[in-house]
Design an enzyme around this catalytic site. Sequence first.
Site, PDB file in Angstrom:
ATOM      1  CG  LEU A 139       6.823  10.678  81.676  1.00 50.64           C
ATOM      2  CD1 LEU A 139       6.156  10.499  80.289  1.00 50.64           C
ATOM      3  CD2 LEU A 139       6.457   9.334  82.427  1.00 50.64           C
ATOM      4  CG  HIS A 169      20.617  23.050  73.876  1.00 57.94           C
ATOM      5  ND1 HIS A 169      19.968  22.545  72.833  1.00 57.94           N
ATOM      6  CD2 HIS A 169      20.178  21.835  75.450  1.00 57.94           C
ATOM      7  CE1 HIS A 169      19.159  21.648  72.942  1.00 57.94           C
ATOM      8  NE2 HIS A 169      18.768  20.669  74.255  1.00 57.94           N
ATOM      9  CB  SER A 226      14.187  12.982  79.609  1.00 60.21           C
ATOM     10  OG  SER A 226      14.257  13.214  78.554  1.00 60.21           O
ATOM     11  NE  ARG A 234      16.860  10.012  77.705  1.00 59.92           N
ATOM     12  CZ  ARG A 234      17.273  11.706  77.440  1.00 59.92           C
ATOM     13  NH1 ARG A 234      16.655  12.293  76.378  1.00 59.92           N
ATOM     14  NH2 ARG A 234      18.000  12.968  77.967  1.00 59.92           N
ATOM     15  CE1 TYR A 237      15.801  19.754  71.129  1.00 57.88           C
ATOM     16  CE2 TYR A 237      14.271  20.469  71.265  1.00 57.88           C
ATOM     17  CZ  TYR A 237      15.733  19.609  72.183  1.00 57.88           C
ATOM     18  OH  TYR A 237      16.075  20.121  73.057  1.00 57.88           O
TER      19      TYR A 237
END
Length: 328
Positions: free
Chosen positions: A206, A124, A204, A208, A56
């Site tokens: 929601l 990841h 995620s 995204r 990130y």
Amino acid sequence: MKSTPWGTQGLDASVEGLGAMGMSAFYGARDDEESTATLNRALDLGVSMIDTAEIYGPFLNEQLIGRAIGSRRDEYALATKFSREVDDDGTVGPPNGGAAYARKALERSLRNLNMETIDLYYLHRVDPNTPIEETVDAMAEFVKEGKVRYLGLSEAAPETIRKAHAVHPITAVQTEYSLFERSPEVNGVLDTTRELGIEFVAYSPLGRGVLTGAIASADELDADDFRRFSPRFASDNLTANLTVVDKVRALAGAKGVTPGQLALAWVLHQEGVVTIPGTKRRTYLEENVAAVDVVLTDDDLAALEEAAPVGVAAGERYPEAGMQQVNL
């Protein structure tokens, strides 16, 4: 905020964590000042799991967290991740689950976070060219050294989870899961985590952002927002998906909550599931946190099942290259 055991190895954290990715990557412009305030507000509200990853930024998100809440380290559990090979200059390469890169990534994350120990360290994405046993064996060494407390996987298939868990106990498996993305219910991942006593971490939740009802067009998003390239945000697909959102909005209105709160409450209602909704703004954080108090009746659950059954979303959740890296 409510807390719960995450898995069966001893980790306890809030049922709703904070996904910090969007503060530094993939979701448009950064605002480090507001992100810092959001991280601190999360801790004030009892959110005790902060989720990040070296990619990130790369590195920017870990560095932000270290600056923003490093002085409050005893108030939260920190989860970070490694997978794709990232050079020190930020150049991103292919997945690398080898022991040497795992070591490099861990030591670099500790420096960027300015921490001595990572509470939950995830792979990841599974490296298809490295046996999962080799990767987890390397990660287990970090636990022995006290640099990591618990291990996790992200987007791993049931057989991979079982192989990994046989090498060293896996505390958490992170996978996309929401009213729009219910594949873990049918591909065996949820059944596997429940059977093995592993916490399922829904990212995620929601959809995204779509399930909040706040996005009507991909044109509203920043030019560098990766959702512009997501199949579910393509014009025809988004139109179809928004019809589902309209149904969720109506159900939420009848309960006196927001669509996002109803969607989060649904995720939290699922057995063995916690979630890490992401936001970089305090207003959305506070809205999300309030979802833990939403009580769903059997009628509510039946109505949501009718509105958003398995497979309801139009379009894949990632472009083709991204889909090749999940459920491995």
